[in-house]
Write an enzyme that holds these catalytic residues in place. Structure first.
Site, PDB file in Angstrom:
ATOM      1  N   GLY A  66       0.789  -1.237   0.000  1.00  0.00           N
ATOM      2  CA  GLY A  66       0.000   0.000   0.000  1.00  0.00           C
ATOM      3  C   GLY A  66       0.818   1.283   0.000  1.00  0.00           C
ATOM      4  CE1 TYR A  82      -5.966   1.861  11.522  1.00  0.00           C
ATOM      5  CE2 TYR A  82      -7.396   3.636  10.784  1.00  0.00           C
ATOM      6  CZ  TYR A  82      -6.232   2.915  10.658  1.00  0.00           C
ATOM      7  OH  TYR A  82      -5.333   3.250   9.686  1.00  0.00           O
TER       8      TYR A  82
END
Ligand SMILES: *[C@@H]1O[C@H](CO)[C@@H](O)[C@H](O)[C@H]1NC(C)=O
Ligand SMILES: *[C@@H]1O[C@H](CO)[C@@H](O)[C@H](O)[C@H]1NC(C)=O
Ligand SMILES: *[C@@H]1O[C@H](CO)[C@@H](O)[C@H](O)[C@H]1NC(C)=O
Length: 318
Positions: free
Chosen positions: A41, A202
């Protein structure tokens, strides 16, 4: 489609800029950078582009074979690229200490630290050390890592006269507001679904990163050390990470269609803040689209930042 949003900010770059564009002409030879989670990524693209500019990249990853595959992919495109792979599991403090010791044993200087790795899962799994997994990986692991590498960075900065840079990648932190504030080691959100809880956890652990940047930057300034500490928002883009969470993944895919950027654009702000001369002397800021942005009001709360710092110190030393 991206054109609607691609007005250039003061830096001369915009959300449409790619990592290669924002580092064009910058010579990174002689610099060493550690990038956590750089095997896929945005992290991988960041590593590739910085290697392209001559920086010696240390890929710090949990899965060493994935790291080696990333290294091969970079070297195949950039002959002569300097890339090393070291094992690092940020959810485990012992692993962070091992990584730091292993890096020290290489006798390399350290100019740039990019805290990029992040986990996002739907379970409330405890970490190796019994902390909530998101908080452990996204915050405590990086906190300890940064502290362990700081001596080397200070030395490097003194000896080389080049400003050191610490960059925190805080994806999605400003997408939500934080009704429950920071929950330090437990997820307290009885009403939410597991997926939502995971998403909140998160976001909160990534908010912790922003808060930490501002506290670290204050401390470095007070000590008169030329190491900057900034947080960056790479943009909402779909990476391997979000695939663990179907709903968040779907959300990000649809956001991605409207607001999203390619991986090449997603890595731009990190590369800009890590290498661009325009960023010299700037510290404690939050960058989005290669420009200084305003984080949510909680993220700029100095008191909260100080509390988090103390809590983290306590956690890594207990
Ligand atoms: C580690 O990476 C390799 C190569 O990408 C992959 O085949 C393997 O499944 C990964 N292992 C884990 C535990 O994720
Ligand atoms: C980034 O975040 C980690 C964890 O929150 C923190 O330890 C580190 O000091 C931060 N780095 C910067 C540049 O603020
Ligand atoms: C930090 O940078 C400033 C301005 O570039 C310079 O004057 C100063 O000597 C540097 N300090 C250290 C410790 O390198």
């Amino acid at each position: 489609m991206g054109l609607l949003f691609s007005r250039e900010g003061r830096s001369g770059f915009s959300r449409g800029s790619t990592a290669e564009e924002v580092t064009a002409g910058i010579d990174g030879h002689g610099l060493v950078a550690i990038i956590t989670g750089a095997s896929s990524g945005i992290g991988l693209e960041t590593a590739r582009v910085m290697a392209l500019r001559g920086v010696h990249i240390i890929i710090a990853v949990r899965n060493v074979s994935a790291g080696l595959a990333a290294k091969e992919a970079i070297v195949a495109k950039i002959p002569g690229a300097r890339v090393s792979v070291l094992e690092l599991d940020l959810s485990c403090m012992a692993s962070v200490r091992r990584f730091a010791a292993e890096f020290e044993s290489l006798n390399l200087p350290l100019n740039i630290l990019i805290n990029n790795a992040g986990v996002i899962t739907k379970d409330c799994t405890p970490s190796h050390d019994g902390l909530e997994l998101h908080f452990a990986t996204n915050h405590i692991g990086h906190f300890l890592l940064t502290n362990l590498l700081l001596e080397n960075m200070k030395r490097t900065c003194k000896e080389g006269g080049v400003e050191g840079r610490i960059v925190n990648v805080s994806s999605m932190a400003h997408l939500l507001s934080y009704p429950s504030g920071i929950c330090f080691s437990k997820i307290r959100n009885p009403s939410g679904s597991n997926t939502f809880k995971g998403f909140m956890a998160y976001c909160q652990s990534k908010l912790a990163n922003i808060l930490h940047s501002s506290e670290l930057s204050r401390i470095l300034k007070d000590e008169g050390i030329n190491i900057s500490a900034n947080a960056v928002h790479p943009g909402v883009i779909v990476t391997k990470n979000s695939k663990n969470m179907p709903i968040v993944h779907a959300l990000m895919v649809s956001f991605g269609r409207i607001f999203g950027r390619s991986i090449e654009q997603g890595a731009a702000t990190t590369c800009y803040v890590s290498m661009h001369p325009q960023v010299k002397g700037i510290s404690g800021k939050f960058f989005d689209n290669c420009n200084i942005a305003k984080p949510s009001s909680k993220a700029s709360d100095a008191e909260l930042a100080k509390k988090l710092w103390q809590f983290s110190l306590h956690t890594v030393s207990s």
